[in-house]
Structures are given as C-alpha cells and as structure tokens.
Design an enzyme around this catalytic site. Structure first.
Site, PDB file in Angstrom:
ATOM      1  CE1 TYR A 186     -13.763 -12.098  -2.099  1.00 46.95           C
ATOM      2  CE2 TYR A 186     -14.918 -11.103  -0.259  1.00 46.95           C
ATOM      3  CZ  TYR A 186     -14.293 -12.186  -0.837  1.00 46.95           C
ATOM      4  OH  TYR A 186     -14.212 -13.378  -0.145  1.00 46.95           O
ATOM      5  CE  LYS A 190     -16.355 -14.604  -3.370  1.00 49.52           C
ATOM      6  NZ  LYS A 190     -16.253 -16.032  -3.677  1.00 49.52           N
TER       7      LYS A 190
HETATM    8  N1  LIG Z   1     -10.735 -16.862   3.702  1.00 46.02           N
HETATM    9  C1  LIG Z   1     -11.783 -16.165   4.139  1.00 46.02           C
HETATM   10  O1  LIG Z   1     -11.742 -15.565   5.215  1.00 46.02           O
HETATM   11  C2  LIG Z   1     -13.037 -16.119   3.303  1.00 46.02           C
HETATM   12  C3  LIG Z   1     -14.158 -15.457   3.818  1.00 46.02           C
HETATM   13  C4  LIG Z   1     -15.302 -15.399   3.050  1.00 46.02           C
HETATM   14  C5  LIG Z   1     -15.347 -15.994   1.818  1.00 46.02           C
HETATM   15  N2  LIG Z   1     -14.239 -16.624   1.342  1.00 46.02           N
HETATM   16  C6  LIG Z   1     -14.320 -17.242   0.011  1.00 46.02           C
HETATM   17  O2  LIG Z   1     -13.877 -18.575   0.100  1.00 46.02           O
HETATM   18  C7  LIG Z   1     -13.200 -18.928  -1.108  1.00 46.02           C
HETATM   19  C8  LIG Z   1     -11.786 -19.429  -0.790  1.00 46.02           C
HETATM   20  O3  LIG Z   1     -11.114 -18.440  -0.051  1.00 46.02           O
HETATM   21  P1  LIG Z   1      -9.576 -18.595   0.349  1.00 46.02           P
HETATM   22  O4  LIG Z   1      -9.350 -17.719   1.510  1.00 46.02           O
HETATM   23  O5  LIG Z   1      -9.222 -20.029   0.436  1.00 46.02           O
HETATM   24  O6  LIG Z   1      -8.882 -17.932  -0.913  1.00 46.02           O
HETATM   25  P2  LIG Z   1      -7.383 -18.095  -1.442  1.00 46.02           P
HETATM   26  O7  LIG Z   1      -7.028 -16.789  -2.065  1.00 46.02           O
HETATM   27  O8  LIG Z   1      -6.508 -18.651  -0.379  1.00 46.02           O
HETATM   28  O9  LIG Z   1      -7.547 -19.200  -2.588  1.00 46.02           O
HETATM   29  C9  LIG Z   1      -8.165 -18.935  -3.800  1.00 46.02           C
HETATM   30  C10 LIG Z   1      -7.607 -19.919  -4.811  1.00 46.02           C
HETATM   31  O10 LIG Z   1      -8.245 -19.675  -6.080  1.00 46.02           O
HETATM   32  C11 LIG Z   1      -7.265 -19.809  -7.089  1.00 46.02           C
HETATM   33  N3  LIG Z   1      -7.659 -19.060  -8.287  1.00 46.02           N
HETATM   34  C12 LIG Z   1      -7.722 -17.717  -8.431  1.00 46.02           C
HETATM   35  N4  LIG Z   1      -8.051 -17.401  -9.694  1.00 46.02           N
HETATM   36  C13 LIG Z   1      -8.208 -18.579 -10.359  1.00 46.02           C
HETATM   37  C14 LIG Z   1      -8.533 -18.909 -11.698  1.00 46.02           C
HETATM   38  N5  LIG Z   1      -8.741 -17.966 -12.615  1.00 46.02           N
HETATM   39  N6  LIG Z   1      -8.616 -20.216 -12.030  1.00 46.02           N
HETATM   40  C15 LIG Z   1      -8.374 -21.189 -11.113  1.00 46.02           C
HETATM   41  N7  LIG Z   1      -8.047 -20.932  -9.825  1.00 46.02           N
HETATM   42  C16 LIG Z   1      -7.969 -19.639  -9.461  1.00 46.02           C
HETATM   43  C17 LIG Z   1      -6.003 -19.246  -6.464  1.00 46.02           C
HETATM   44  O11 LIG Z   1      -4.837 -19.702  -7.152  1.00 46.02           O
HETATM   45  C18 LIG Z   1      -6.108 -19.764  -5.040  1.00 46.02           C
HETATM   46  O12 LIG Z   1      -5.449 -21.002  -4.878  1.00 46.02           O
HETATM   47  C19 LIG Z   1     -13.216 -17.701  -1.996  1.00 46.02           C
HETATM   48  O13 LIG Z   1     -14.325 -17.781  -2.871  1.00 46.02           O
HETATM   49  C20 LIG Z   1     -13.414 -16.569  -1.003  1.00 46.02           C
HETATM   50  O14 LIG Z   1     -14.022 -15.463  -1.615  1.00 46.02           O
HETATM   51  C21 LIG Z   1     -13.084 -16.708   2.051  1.00 46.02           C
END
Ligand SMILES: NC(=O)c1ccc[n+]([C@@H]2O[C@H](COP(=O)([O-])OP(=O)(O)OC[C@H]3O[C@@H](n4cnc5c(N)ncnc54)[C@H](O)[C@@H]3O)[C@@H](O)[C@H]2O)c1
Length: 275
Positions: A186, A190
């Site tokens: 991760y 990132k």
């Molecule tokens: N939610 C948080 O607190 C948070 C914090 C910091 C960063 N982020 C970043 O924000 C982004 C979204 O986070 P989130 O919480 O909505 O994540 P999430 O896990 O809810 O959603 C991720 C989505 O990506 C899709 N996915 C995974 N692998 C895939 C692939 N090979 N091809 C196509 N789609 C694929 C999944 O099906 C899912 O719908 C991510 O990059 C995450 O690292 C999130």
C-alpha cells in the site's frame, strides 16, 4: 457584459471524466460529484454490476454516464475502455486514477494471507503493484494520445497519507486479537503515485495536459469506535474525513479551478502529516 463567476471555474459542463474504481467508497462519490458539476462520468471498475447500478442512479438525475467493466491491470481491457469512451463521446477531459487494491485484514479476511512484512507473499506484492501502479500507468498511457491531440486534459493520481508517511501499525492492533498490519504494497504503490504524477507532469510540459496527485486521509466508512478514536487522535482536526470532503478536492483538481497546478500534491488529511 456579464462578469463570470468564480464558480464557473468549477463547472464540468459537457466534460468527460473517467473514474477508475468507481464502484468503491470514494469512486461512487466522485462519480456523483462529476455528474452534479455538469460532467459525464465514465465509471470503470473490475466489478461490472455496481457501476451499472451507479449509472442508473445518475440517470435518474437526468445525467448521462457510461459504466464500463475492466481490469485496470490488463492492457487490452484498458485500451478497449478508452476506445469505447472515444467512440461514444469523442473526447476525454479528465482521468481519475482512483482504483486500488487495499488488502483487507479484518477478521472476515483472516487467514487469506499474512500482512506481516516478514512473510508477505511475493505473489501479493506483484499483483498489488500491478493493479495500483500498473493500472495508473496503463490508463494514463491510454488517455495520453487523445489528450495531447486535444491540447488539454487533467489527470489525477490518487495517493494516500500512507504514500507520504509509513503506517502507524499500532492503529491496527486489538487486544486479544492476532496482530494485523497495513501491507507494505500500500505504501509503496501510493508513494509511486506521487512519482508518476511528477514524471508525467514534467513529460507533458507545454502540452496543456496537467497531472496532479490527490492524497486523501482516512475516510469514515463505519469503522468501529476504538479505531475512530485512535485515528482521530492522530489528526490535527481530530476526526476522520467524510467522502464529500475528498470529492470537493477532486472537483478542484479535475476542473478549471486548478488550471495553474501541475505536478502538485493536494493533501487532504485533516493535518495527519503536518504534526
Ligand atoms: N478510503 C480511504 O480512507 C482512503 C484513504 C486514503 C487513500 N484512499 C485511496 O482512495 C482510492 C479509493 O479508495 P476507496 O476507499 O474508495 O476504495 P474501495 O476499496 O472502496 O474501492 C476501490 C475500487 O477499486 C476497484 N478495483 C480494485 N482492483 C481493480 C482492478 N484491477 N481493476 C478495476 N477496478 C479495480 C474495486 O472493485 C473497488 O470498487 C484508493 O486509491 C485508495 O487507496 C482511500
């Protein structure tokens, strides 16, 4: 003559915005935000059903959108997705590289594999970097030609506070439960998002294509009280984020509100990395 409002800069009227990982917590919110700002969200996810449902929800608001099922780590599927967008709309104004694998380590996923660094499986390392970094590479590559031909475009690579600082693994430990860890992939993937942004922003110099990073902090999604308390204590604002707080920052980066920004990193983390 009518004076333009500063709010016009945030308008996405008629703009086509690809959002990867659109079925997830933030991707859904971003899709609704693009639609609300007048844009056409193209919602890509490896899970087809939820993006079709999302598209139907957006249609109820009278807004056009396009749901696409694709694995962002598969070059053919990425190319086909971008071709489908060009065929349908003839333009791509923005790309949000939002999809990511974030291996779960809650009790429901216990035993799938260890997240301990000492025995983290190389197969997991490879797949997670292939998706989290490879997916950004492939999608950015696929939209580059249409954006360069148009002489404009906005690409946003989504990082995380854990791309800037290492995870405080104490947050994920529970008394009486086996130790769990935010995985190494991760942070590595990132951090790579920030590097890819800088590379591409510099590469696209003079072309009109801008590339920026959005770095979210932890967004509340039904976490237990103990986690929320521990997490909140690490932020200056004393709380986790709400999804629309990330969407507001995303709209800024996607739209003409940020036309003097490229190669930058917008950190929206409640102050986590500032103290
Ligand atoms: N939610 C948080 O607190 C948070 C914090 C910091 C960063 N982020 C970043 O924000 C982004 C979204 O986070 P989130 O919480 O909505 O994540 P999430 O896990 O809810 O959603 C991720 C989505 O990506 C899709 N996915 C995974 N692998 C895939 C692939 N090979 N091809 C196509 N789609 C694929 C999944 O099906 C899912 O719908 C991510 O990059 C995450 O690292 C999130």
């Amino acid at each position: 003559m009518k004076k333009n409002s500063i709010l016009d800069r945030f308008s996405l009227k008629g703009r086509v915005v690809i959002i990867t990982g659109a079925a997830g917590l933030l991707g859904r919110q971003y899709s609704h935000t693009v639609a609300e700002a007048g844009g056409i969200p193209v919602m890509v996810d490896i899970e087809g059903k939820p993006v079709h449902t999302l598209s139907a929800e957006i249609k109820e608001k009278g807004v056009e959108s396009l749901p696409l099922q694709a694995d962002i780590a598969e070059p053919d599927q990425v190319r086909a997705a971008v071709d489908a967008v060009m065929e349908r709309f003839g333009r791509i104004d923005a790309l949000v590289n939002n999809a990511a694998m974030n291996p779960k380590f809650d009790p429901d996923h216990a035993g799938e594999h260890s997240n301990r660094f000492e025995d983290y499986p190389f197969e997991s390392w490879k797949r997670e970097l292939e998706v989290n970094v490879g997916g950004m590479f492939l999608f950015s590559q696929a939209v580059a030609k249409p954006m360069l031909a148009a002489g404009k475009g906005s690409i946003i690579n989504v990082s995380s506070t854990y791309g800037l600082v290492g995870p405080d693994q104490r947050l994920y430990q529970r008394e009486g439960e086996p130790p769990s860890f935010k995985p190494v992939t991760y942070t590595v993937s990132k951090a790579a998002a920030v590097g890819l942004t800088r590379y591409l922003a510099a590469y696209f110099a003079g072309s009109g294509v801008r590339v920026n990073t959005l770095t979210p902090g932890g967004v509340f999604a039904g976490h237990d009280d103990e986690f929320v308390r521990r997490y909140s204590a690490k932020t200056i604002l004393g709380r986790m984020a709400q999804p629309d707080e990330m969407a507001a920052a995303l709209l800024f980066l996607v739209s003409d509100a940020s036309t003097y920004m490229t190669g930058a990193n917008l950190v929206v983390d409640g102050g986590w990395t500032a103290w």
